[in-house]
Write a protein that holds these residues in place. Sequence first.
Motif, mmCIF file in Angstrom:
data_model
loop_
_atom_site.group_PDB
_atom_site.id
_atom_site.type_symbol
_atom_site.label_atom_id
_atom_site.label_comp_id
_atom_site.label_asym_id
_atom_site.label_seq_id
_atom_site.Cartn_x
_atom_site.Cartn_y
_atom_site.Cartn_z
ATOM 1 N N PRO A 42 0.739 -1.208 -0.256
ATOM 2 C CA PRO A 42 0.116 -0.028 0.162
ATOM 3 C C PRO A 42 0.714 1.224 -0.208
ATOM 4 C CG PRO A 42 -0.429 -0.980 2.050
ATOM 5 C CD PRO A 42 0.369 -2.178 1.320
ATOM 6 N N ASP A 43 0.477 1.965 -0.965
ATOM 7 C CA ASP A 43 1.195 3.676 -0.778
ATOM 8 C C ASP A 43 0.328 4.764 0.229
ATOM 9 O OD1 ASP A 43 2.986 3.446 -2.941
ATOM 10 O OD2 ASP A 43 0.780 3.696 -3.987
ATOM 11 N N GLU A 44 -0.721 4.030 0.784
ATOM 12 C CA GLU A 44 -1.213 5.561 2.062
ATOM 13 C C GLU A 44 -1.096 4.457 3.480
ATOM 14 O OE1 GLU A 44 -3.159 8.002 1.231
ATOM 15 O OE2 GLU A 44 -2.725 7.576 -1.691
ATOM 16 N N PRO A 45 -1.094 5.947 3.890
ATOM 17 C CA PRO A 45 -0.174 5.036 5.307
ATOM 18 C C PRO A 45 -1.751 4.630 6.307
ATOM 19 C CG PRO A 45 -0.663 8.075 5.090
ATOM 20 C CD PRO A 45 -1.183 7.312 3.630
ATOM 21 N N LEU A 46 -0.696 3.304 7.019
ATOM 22 C CA LEU A 46 -1.598 2.542 7.380
ATOM 23 C C LEU A 46 -1.592 2.472 9.189
ATOM 24 C CD1 LEU A 46 -0.705 -0.784 6.655
ATOM 25 C CD2 LEU A 46 -2.470 0.389 5.800
ATOM 26 N N PRO A 47 -2.849 3.089 9.692
ATOM 27 C CA PRO A 47 -3.269 3.134 11.546
ATOM 28 C C PRO A 47 -1.671 1.490 11.906
ATOM 29 C CG PRO A 47 -5.207 1.243 10.314
ATOM 30 C CD PRO A 47 -4.746 2.276 9.940
ATOM 31 N N ASP A 48 -2.351 2.042 13.283
ATOM 32 C CA ASP A 48 -1.404 1.016 14.474
ATOM 33 C C ASP A 48 -2.090 0.319 13.530
ATOM 34 O OD1 ASP A 48 -0.185 -0.916 15.975
ATOM 35 O OD2 ASP A 48 -0.600 0.556 17.713
ATOM 36 N N LEU A 49 -1.295 -1.877 13.446
ATOM 37 C CA LEU A 49 -2.422 -2.663 13.268
ATOM 38 C C LEU A 49 -1.619 -3.795 14.564
ATOM 39 C CD1 LEU A 49 -2.099 -2.491 8.830
ATOM 40 C CD2 LEU A 49 -3.559 -2.119 10.535
ATOM 41 N N THR A 50 -0.645 -2.967 15.387
ATOM 42 C CA THR A 50 -0.297 -3.786 15.599
ATOM 43 C C THR A 50 -1.269 -5.386 16.347
ATOM 44 O OG1 THR A 50 0.223 -2.893 18.146
ATOM 45 C CG2 THR A 50 2.565 -3.133 16.105
ATOM 46 N N ASP A 51 -2.614 -4.535 17.310
ATOM 47 C CA ASP A 51 -3.779 -5.173 17.886
ATOM 48 C C ASP A 51 -4.179 -5.952 17.189
ATOM 49 O OD1 ASP A 51 -4.522 -3.801 16.418
ATOM 50 O OD2 ASP A 51 -6.784 -3.586 17.476
ATOM 51 N N LEU A 52 -3.570 -6.237 15.860
ATOM 52 C CA LEU A 52 -4.058 -7.987 15.245
ATOM 53 C C LEU A 52 -3.695 -8.880 15.060
ATOM 54 C CD1 LEU A 52 -5.503 -5.872 12.094
ATOM 55 C CD2 LEU A 52 -6.771 -6.219 14.243
ATOM 56 N N GLN B 120 3.678 -8.294 26.209
ATOM 57 C CA GLN B 120 2.646 -9.484 26.699
ATOM 58 C C GLN B 120 1.772 -9.532 25.164
ATOM 59 O OE1 GLN B 120 1.027 -9.678 30.408
ATOM 60 N NE2 GLN B 120 2.688 -9.785 31.309
ATOM 61 N N LEU B 121 2.188 -10.727 24.346
ATOM 62 C CA LEU B 121 1.584 -10.435 23.944
ATOM 63 C C LEU B 121 0.110 -11.668 24.248
ATOM 64 C CD1 LEU B 121 0.636 -10.368 20.728
ATOM 65 C CD2 LEU B 121 2.782 -12.277 20.329
ATOM 66 N N HIS B 122 -0.730 -11.488 23.917
ATOM 67 C CA HIS B 122 -2.114 -12.384 23.906
ATOM 68 C C HIS B 122 -2.467 -13.074 22.544
ATOM 69 C CE1 HIS B 122 -2.061 -10.661 28.133
ATOM 70 N NE2 HIS B 122 -1.838 -9.729 26.815
ATOM 71 N N LEU B 123 -2.108 -14.673 22.099
ATOM 72 C CA LEU B 123 -2.768 -14.996 21.307
ATOM 73 C C LEU B 123 -3.145 -16.810 21.724
ATOM 74 C CD1 LEU B 123 1.380 -16.018 20.461
ATOM 75 C CD2 LEU B 123 -0.158 -14.807 20.121
ATOM 76 N N SER B 124 -4.562 -15.879 21.992
ATOM 77 C CA SER B 124 -5.777 -16.733 22.303
ATOM 78 C C SER B 124 -6.551 -16.739 21.546
ATOM 79 C CB SER B 124 -6.927 -16.568 23.177
ATOM 80 O OG SER B 124 -6.631 -14.983 23.954
#
Length: 141
Positions: free
Chosen positions: A78-88, A137-141
């Motif tokens: 993508p060329d356009e800026p992205l929001p914070d996706l780290t919660d995904l 802390q990463l929650h992988l549930s």
Amino acid sequence: MGTWDVGPFDNDTAADWCGDLDDASPDARQGLVRDTLARAADTADYLDADVADEAVAAAALVAAQCPGGEPAHPHYGPDEPLPDLTDLRALALQALDRVMTEPSELLELWAEPDGGPWQATINRLRGALTTQSPGEQLHLS
């Protein structure tokens, strides 16, 4: 489907999906990434290659925002800026796990006895998605 290399953005489907992401309004981009990951992760039957290619691209965008993540491809991402996706991150991992689990057309197309360079790409994405920042802390549930 045109595929020219093993990277997450190195196919027509992923490049087109990134174009759709660019066309989406800024406040809709995170939802588009989430929906793309969920569509793959929630597929119980045969996973179509196009759905899987889009999910791998979406997971790569999430991984790009994580420690050790590689940036999106400068021409096909993508060329356009992205929001914070780290919660995904957890959903991105689920989508990649589904892509790598039978029945998956993309897994069949890239099947190689030694795992091959495409599977190495998926493993690098998984590595970035599971790497934690200090104190996180990463929650992988």
